[in-house]
Motif scaffolding. Structure first.
Motif, PDB file in Angstrom:
ATOM      1  N   ILE A  27       4.037 -23.179   0.642  1.00 22.48           N
ATOM      2  CA  ILE A  27       4.375 -22.576   1.927  1.00 22.48           C
ATOM      3  C   ILE A  27       5.862 -22.280   2.005  1.00 22.48           C
ATOM      4  O   ILE A  27       6.288 -21.202   2.429  1.00 22.48           O
ATOM      5  CB  ILE A  27       3.944 -23.500   3.081  1.00 22.48           C
ATOM      6  CG1 ILE A  27       2.423 -23.639   3.115  1.00 22.48           C
ATOM      7  CG2 ILE A  27       4.443 -22.971   4.422  1.00 22.48           C
ATOM      8  CD1 ILE A  27       1.924 -24.596   4.173  1.00 22.48           C
ATOM      9  N   LEU A  28       6.682 -23.235   1.574  1.00 26.25           N
ATOM     10  CA  LEU A  28       8.136 -23.108   1.654  1.00 26.25           C
ATOM     11  C   LEU A  28       8.729 -23.197   0.266  1.00 26.25           C
ATOM     12  O   LEU A  28       8.192 -23.862  -0.626  1.00 26.25           O
ATOM     13  CB  LEU A  28       8.733 -24.206   2.538  1.00 26.25           C
ATOM     14  CG  LEU A  28       8.306 -24.231   4.006  1.00 26.25           C
ATOM     15  CD1 LEU A  28       8.787 -25.508   4.668  1.00 26.25           C
ATOM     16  CD2 LEU A  28       8.843 -23.021   4.751  1.00 26.25           C
TER      17      LEU A  28
ATOM     18  N   PHE B  18       4.411 -15.618   3.559  1.00 27.23           N
ATOM     19  CA  PHE B  18       4.877 -14.725   4.620  1.00 27.23           C
ATOM     20  C   PHE B  18       3.970 -13.509   4.734  1.00 27.23           C
ATOM     21  O   PHE B  18       3.712 -13.012   5.838  1.00 27.23           O
ATOM     22  CB  PHE B  18       6.321 -14.310   4.344  1.00 27.23           C
ATOM     23  CG  PHE B  18       6.953 -13.544   5.463  1.00 27.23           C
ATOM     24  CD1 PHE B  18       7.041 -14.084   6.739  1.00 27.23           C
ATOM     25  CD2 PHE B  18       7.464 -12.272   5.252  1.00 27.23           C
ATOM     26  CE1 PHE B  18       7.619 -13.385   7.774  1.00 27.23           C
ATOM     27  CE2 PHE B  18       8.045 -11.564   6.278  1.00 27.23           C
ATOM     28  CZ  PHE B  18       8.121 -12.126   7.543  1.00 27.23           C
TER      29      PHE B  18
ATOM     30  N   LEU C 157      10.328 -19.433   3.946  1.00 25.04           N
ATOM     31  CA  LEU C 157       8.945 -19.165   3.594  1.00 25.04           C
ATOM     32  C   LEU C 157       8.862 -18.382   2.291  1.00 25.04           C
ATOM     33  O   LEU C 157       9.685 -17.501   2.027  1.00 25.04           O
ATOM     34  CB  LEU C 157       8.256 -18.372   4.711  1.00 25.04           C
ATOM     35  CG  LEU C 157       8.205 -19.032   6.093  1.00 25.04           C
ATOM     36  CD1 LEU C 157       7.550 -18.083   7.091  1.00 25.04           C
ATOM     37  CD2 LEU C 157       7.460 -20.348   6.045  1.00 25.04           C
TER      38      LEU C 157
ATOM     39  N   ALA D 296       9.242 -17.709  10.546  1.00 27.57           N
ATOM     40  CA  ALA D 296       8.677 -16.379  10.294  1.00 27.57           C
ATOM     41  C   ALA D 296       9.374 -15.322  11.142  1.00 27.57           C
ATOM     42  O   ALA D 296       9.637 -14.202  10.669  1.00 27.57           O
ATOM     43  CB  ALA D 296       7.176 -16.384  10.581  1.00 27.57           C
TER      44      ALA D 296
ATOM     45  N   ILE E 258       6.985 -23.210  11.364  1.00 30.19           N
ATOM     46  CA  ILE E 258       6.553 -22.068  10.561  1.00 30.19           C
ATOM     47  C   ILE E 258       6.694 -20.773  11.352  1.00 30.19           C
ATOM     48  O   ILE E 258       7.199 -19.756  10.842  1.00 30.19           O
ATOM     49  CB  ILE E 258       5.101 -22.267  10.111  1.00 30.19           C
ATOM     50  CG1 ILE E 258       4.975 -23.498   9.196  1.00 30.19           C
ATOM     51  CG2 ILE E 258       4.585 -21.029   9.401  1.00 30.19           C
ATOM     52  CD1 ILE E 258       5.770 -23.408   7.923  1.00 30.19           C
TER      53      ILE E 258
END
Length: 378
Positions: free
Chosen positions: A210-211, A187, A182, A150, A146
């Protein structure tokens, strides 16, 4: 090394160029921030698909098999054109084998910089468009992935993507590749570093948001396709002196009965991973519960102090005395901030991935068992 020597020989055979004054170094003006979006038209086109070359696929599979477990990761290179992110090359990054994380990260950064310089020297694609990560049993949720995504999503033009490769699927003959990035809501929460309960509610975040997955397609050249066809459709050479027409065609690969394997070992390993993930989630929830109770106790103490001070001031005012000055409660009581729930979300995503992999594996095993039962009854 033959190509450089030939080029050097050709260069030596040419007449020496006449001396000429060196041209002045060109000067460039920085593009204003207000004009960058106008000039970079491609940045305004949304990303809709990821196209990966067959060479990149084979390099990722090779690296994932040679690396230990799911530690294989590397950089993806290419360009984005008309909403399609074309991945044309990749290179592996060394794994974090050292105990010193800071020293290991610096070593990886130096290696990546050296590889980028080498690619630029040979006129190869040197534009980073994301990274790839190996995984097992469909689970790839972790803090490192993650955080890396990011960083790429903040610095790259289209945010970059992460391509995950499932080693367990490849072992069963299915090359599984998926591309993610993301979501905008996650994000935004990640940049604020706020994963408290109100933040999750306001951003409507769960482990499934999340994704976001991007469609991925594999591109192979006609030459590579022809080569694969020659491997799968080879012919048996006739003995010396025999009639050439006697040569019969047969498959290059011997018959395999691996598809009949029920895969009980992978199911037991999958169950072990699920149990470990559930135990880790219970431990994380216990830690969150302890911190929540600690926060509630400190808030109750602060509220009781404020209420007591109000009563004292009311009594002093009734007696004609000046009220006591109000004090900063945050300085008297150290109320800890609400803990982050990101780790618990990632653990839930890991449990969900293991469960889906178990469902797929067990479903295939049941079909094989019913097939064997039906065949034995006949």
């Amino acid at each position: 090394m033959a190509a450089p020597s030939m080029a050097a020989a050709l260069a030596a055979s040419l007449p020496a160029p006449s001396a000429a004054p060196a041209p002045a170094a060109p000067t460039y003006e920085a593009i204003p921030a207000s004009m960058s979006k106008v000039i970079d038209i491609e940045a305004e086109i949304p990303l809709t698909a990821v196209q990966v070359d067959g060479l990149v696929v084979t390099k990722i599979i090779k690296h994932s098999r040679e690396a230990y477990g799911s530690t294989a990761h590397g950089i993806l290179l290419g360009l984005d054109l008309d909403g399609t992110l074309e991945v044309s090359n990749s290179f592996a990054l060394p794994s974090h084998a050292s105990d010193d994380d800071d020293k290991s990260a610096k070593g990886v950064a130096r290696y990546q910089a050296a590889m980028m310089r080498s690619l630029k020297e040979v006129q190869a694609d040197d534009s980073i468009v994301g990274f790839y990560q190996a995984m097992t049993l469909g689970s790839f949720f972790n803090q490192t992935l993650i955080e890396t995504q990011a960083i790429h999503q903040e610095r790259l033009r289209h945010g970059g993507i992460v391509v995950v490769h499932d080693l367990s699927q490849t072992a069963r003959g299915n090359a599984a590749f998926r591309a993610f990035r993301l979501t905008k809501a996650f994000f935004d929460a990640f940049k604020r570093n706020n994963f408290s309960t109100p933040s999750l509610i306001s951003h409507r975040l769960t482990f499934s948001t999340i994704l976001e997955e991007i469609p991925i397609k594999i591109r192979t050249s006609p030459l590579l396709s022809s080569f694969i066809e020659t491997l799968t459709d080879a012919t048996v050479r006739a003995p010396a002196g025999a009639n050439p027409a006697a040569a019969t065609s047969s498959a290059a690969l011997p018959p395999s009965f691996d598809v009949l394997n029920l895969g009980t070992s992978s199911i037991s390993r999958n169950l072990e991973h699920i149990i470990e993930a559930v135990d880790a989630y219970k431990t994380e929830e216990g830690n969150l519960g302890y911190l929540s109770r600690q926060i509630a106790r400190e808030k109750a103490r602060a509220d009781a102090y404020v209420a007591k001070r109000k009563e004292e001031n009311a009594a002093r005012v009734a007696q004609g005395l000046a009220p006591l000055p109000e004090e900063d409660v945050s300085r008297l009581f150290k109320i800890p901030p609400e803990p982050s729930r990101l780790e618990s979300m990632l653990l839930l995503g890991k449990i969900d991935a293991y469960a889906k992999s178990l469902e797929q594996t067990s479903g295939t095993g049941l079909v094989k068992m019913y097939g064997v039962k039906a065949d034995s009854s006949t």
